[in-house]
Design a protein around this motif. Structure first.
Motif, PDB file in Angstrom:
ATOM      1  N   PHE A   1       0.037  -4.071  -0.444  1.00  0.00           N
ATOM      2  CA  PHE A   1       0.647  -3.085  -0.493  1.00  0.00           C
ATOM      3  C   PHE A   1       1.642  -2.639   0.551  1.00  0.00           C
ATOM      4  CE2 PHE A   1       1.090   1.565  -0.454  1.00  0.00           C
ATOM      5  CZ  PHE A   1       1.266   2.015  -1.948  1.00  0.00           C
ATOM      6  N   GLU A   2       1.280  -3.147   1.887  1.00  0.00           N
ATOM      7  CA  GLU A   2       2.230  -2.598   2.942  1.00  0.00           C
ATOM      8  C   GLU A   2       3.611  -3.667   2.881  1.00  0.00           C
ATOM      9  OE1 GLU A   2      -1.066  -3.273   3.228  1.00  0.00           O
ATOM     10  OE2 GLU A   2      -1.712  -1.339   3.997  1.00  0.00           O
TER      11      GLU A   2
ATOM     12  N   CYS B   1       5.632  -2.150   0.193  1.00  0.00           N
ATOM     13  CA  CYS B   1       6.555  -1.202   0.609  1.00  0.00           C
ATOM     14  C   CYS B   1       7.431  -1.412   1.069  1.00  0.00           C
ATOM     15  CB  CYS B   1       5.748  -0.297   1.425  1.00  0.00           C
ATOM     16  SG  CYS B   1       4.373   0.714   0.678  1.00  0.00           S
TER      17      CYS B   1
ATOM     18  N   LEU C   1       4.242  -0.560  -7.061  1.00  0.00           N
ATOM     19  CA  LEU C   1       3.199  -0.013  -6.169  1.00  0.00           C
ATOM     20  C   LEU C   1       1.998   0.614  -7.053  1.00  0.00           C
ATOM     21  CD1 LEU C   1       5.826   1.590  -3.510  1.00  0.00           C
ATOM     22  CD2 LEU C   1       4.011  -0.285  -3.057  1.00  0.00           C
TER      23      LEU C   1
ATOM     24  N   THR D   1       0.026   9.769  -3.873  1.00  0.00           N
ATOM     25  CA  THR D   1       0.889   8.672  -3.822  1.00  0.00           C
ATOM     26  C   THR D   1      -0.121   7.353  -4.013  1.00  0.00           C
ATOM     27  OG1 THR D   1       0.580   8.086  -1.642  1.00  0.00           O
ATOM     28  CG2 THR D   1       2.115   9.682  -1.845  1.00  0.00           C
TER      29      THR D   1
ATOM     30  N   TYR E   1      -0.620   5.095  -2.109  1.00  0.00           N
ATOM     31  CA  TYR E   1      -1.176   4.592  -1.032  1.00  0.00           C
ATOM     32  C   TYR E   1      -2.851   4.853  -1.035  1.00  0.00           C
ATOM     33  CZ  TYR E   1      -2.645   4.085   3.681  1.00  0.00           C
ATOM     34  OH  TYR E   1      -3.232   3.579   4.946  1.00  0.00           O
TER      35      TYR E   1
ATOM     36  N   HIS F   1       3.487   3.508   3.479  1.00  0.00           N
ATOM     37  CA  HIS F   1       1.862   3.177   4.012  1.00  0.00           C
ATOM     38  C   HIS F   1       1.695   3.716   5.367  1.00  0.00           C
ATOM     39  CE1 HIS F   1       5.023   0.164   5.323  1.00  0.00           C
ATOM     40  NE2 HIS F   1       3.987  -0.229   6.293  1.00  0.00           N
TER      41      HIS F   1
ATOM     42  N   LYS G   1      -9.271   6.199   1.181  1.00  0.00           N
ATOM     43  CA  LYS G   1      -8.417   6.009   2.422  1.00  0.00           C
ATOM     44  C   LYS G   1      -8.263   7.156   2.906  1.00  0.00           C
ATOM     45  CE  LYS G   1      -5.310   2.736   1.144  1.00  0.00           C
ATOM     46  NZ  LYS G   1      -4.172   1.926   1.188  1.00  0.00           N
TER      47      LYS G   1
ATOM     48  N   SER H   1      -4.875  12.513   1.485  1.00  0.00           N
ATOM     49  CA  SER H   1      -3.431  13.009   1.626  1.00  0.00           C
ATOM     50  C   SER H   1      -3.051  14.047   2.653  1.00  0.00           C
ATOM     51  CB  SER H   1      -2.726  13.353   0.419  1.00  0.00           C
ATOM     52  OG  SER H   1      -1.449  13.030   0.449  1.00  0.00           O
TER      53      SER H   1
END
Ligand SMILES: *Cc1c(COP(=O)(O)O)cnc(C)c1O
Length: 427
Positions: free
Chosen positions: A5-6, A9, A71, A186, A188, A290, A336, A339
């Protein structure tokens, strides 16, 4: 996604060729030159996917679309001038007069107006339902002409979290697409397509840009909805289109049929296209998504914990707090972090809430979320003022509620600013 993912981005879909600009160039042009009439004709037949006119496509807008599709894990994406126009091209791409939208009540005020007022005027009906009702109750709210389900991952500003398992089961039972607005979460924190959504909407104005420079929106098509399963249900996708010499979108474009339909027809005809410069700035913003999102959530969590411990605060709503009713869903769908947005009530109600906002020094009072700068807003008197008091409560808005978008400043400075303003507001 080929990379993590990073990495996606940072690099996305862009790789400069030898001597080409390392940072994408801005194609600030309305049009693209051709030398051959057949090549231009192919553009009008949708049999070629290069650029012709910026109302249909542009290299910077395309970079953003491809990056967001990566993404979110979709097959294609279509950008638009704003989050509102992304919602509009999505709904007008699938619905006609006489159709019905089954929507969560816990949605953004602008989406509520779009569905509840403007699309109603075009003869597209709707029902708003509490997203937390039991499955059987939600099923009862559907009608034979229900053609789409609409909800938000992490609702703005109620901060309720969607029970994806229940809503995707409902979409599958009704054989309609589930469209999820993922603006606050998002990709993320949450990728709705992995939890059964068929389309993802973003107001890229918020965290995708992240720096408060550009209004924009996007629809990511998961490519998994079977438009042709019920003949006649989505004629705009499955029956010959007169404006393209009888082309059938599902036959010509397979899983990306809906993304092409939104561009080739809805953007073409309604014209609510994203500007190249805005797409360029949004791609730039996504390069640090990220890093920003991790810190937004960390700061929001610490601020929520501070507010919860303050005697000057009535209540705090942040799904990352253990006592929050959506904590279990947050752990499941946004593991994670919850937000960067939270809400709270200043002790003493509406008037003290206003005093609090006016006595902040570092924090900005703006109609915005998802910015690097900590921002606050009073939804009842601003974003949701068009709604009746009952509709406000249904959308999760209380009169004294302050919405906070935690920025990326030092958390000690954010807390000190809140502490000082709370003291003045409550004395
Ligand atoms: C802001 C917002 C929108 C509308 O986006 P604009 O870019 O302001 O048009 C839609 N949905 C959510 C959840 C939002 O926060």
């Amino acid at each position: 996604m080929e990379y993590g993912f990073e990495t996606t981005c940072v690099h996305g879909n862009y790789k400069a060729a030898q001597t080409e600009t390392q940072v994408p160039s801005i194609a600030q042009s309305t049009t693209y030159r051709y030398y051959n009439t057949d090549d231009m004709a192919a553009m009008f037949d949708l049999s070629s996917a290069t650029h012709m006119y910026t109302r249909i496509s542009n290299p910077n807008v395309q970079q953003l679309e491809e990056k967001m599709a990566l993404l979110e894990g979709g097959v294609a994406a279509t950008a638009a001038a704003s989050g509102q126009s992304a919602s509009t091209i999505c709904l007008l791409g699938m619905l006609s007069q006489g159709d019905h939208i089954l929507s969560s009540t816990s949605i953004y005020g602008g989406s509520n107006n779009l569905i509840g007022v403007s699309l109603q005027k075009l003869g597209i009906a709707h029902t708003f339902v509490d997203p937390d009702l039991p499955y059987e109750e939600l099923l009862k709210a559907a009608r034979p002409n229900t053609k789409v389900l609409w909800a938000e991952t992490l609702a703005n500003p109620a901060l309720s979290i969607l029970d994806f398992e229940k809503w995707s089961r409902l979409a599958n039972a009704l054989e309609v697409p589930l469209v999820v607005d993922n603006t606050l979460a998002t990709p993320y924190f949450c990728r709705p397509l992995e939890h059964g959504a068929h389309m993802v909407i973003h107001s890229t104005t918020k965290y995708c840009d992240g720096h408060g420079t550009s209004v924009g929106g996007i629809v990511v098509d998961g490519g998994t909805f079977d438009w042709g399963k019920n003949p006649g249900k989505y004629p705009g996708l499955t029956q010959p289109d007169d404006s393209y010499h009888g082309l059938v979108f599902t036959e010509a474009f397979g899983p990306a049929a809906f993304a092409v339909k939104m561009r080739g027809q809805v953007l073409r005809d309604y014209g609510c296209v994203m500007a190249p410069m805005n797409a360029w700035l949004t791609v730039l913003g996504l390069q640090t998504l990220h890093l920003r999102m991790a810190r937004h959530a960390e700061n929001a969590q610490k601020l929520a914990e501070y507010l919860e411990s303050s005697p000057l605060v009535e209540w705090v709503n942040y799904p990352g707090l253990k006592g929050n009713p959506y904590y279990a869903l947050q752990q499941r769908y946004l593991p994670k972090g919850a937000s960067g947005v939270l809400t709270f009530g200043v002790k003493g109600g509406f008037e003290n809430g206003r005093k609090f906002i006016e006595n902040l020094k570092l924090t900005s009072f703006v109609i915005h979320v998802g910015d690097i700068r900590t921002s606050v807003l009073h939804p009842a008197s601003t974003t949701h003022r068009q709604l009746s008091p009952q509709a406000q409560l249904a959308a999760g808005i209380k009169p004294e509620q302050i919405r906070v978008s935690a920025g990326l400043e030092s958390i000690e400075d954010i807390i000190a600013d809140f502490e000082a303003a709370l003291r003045i507001a409550t004395t």
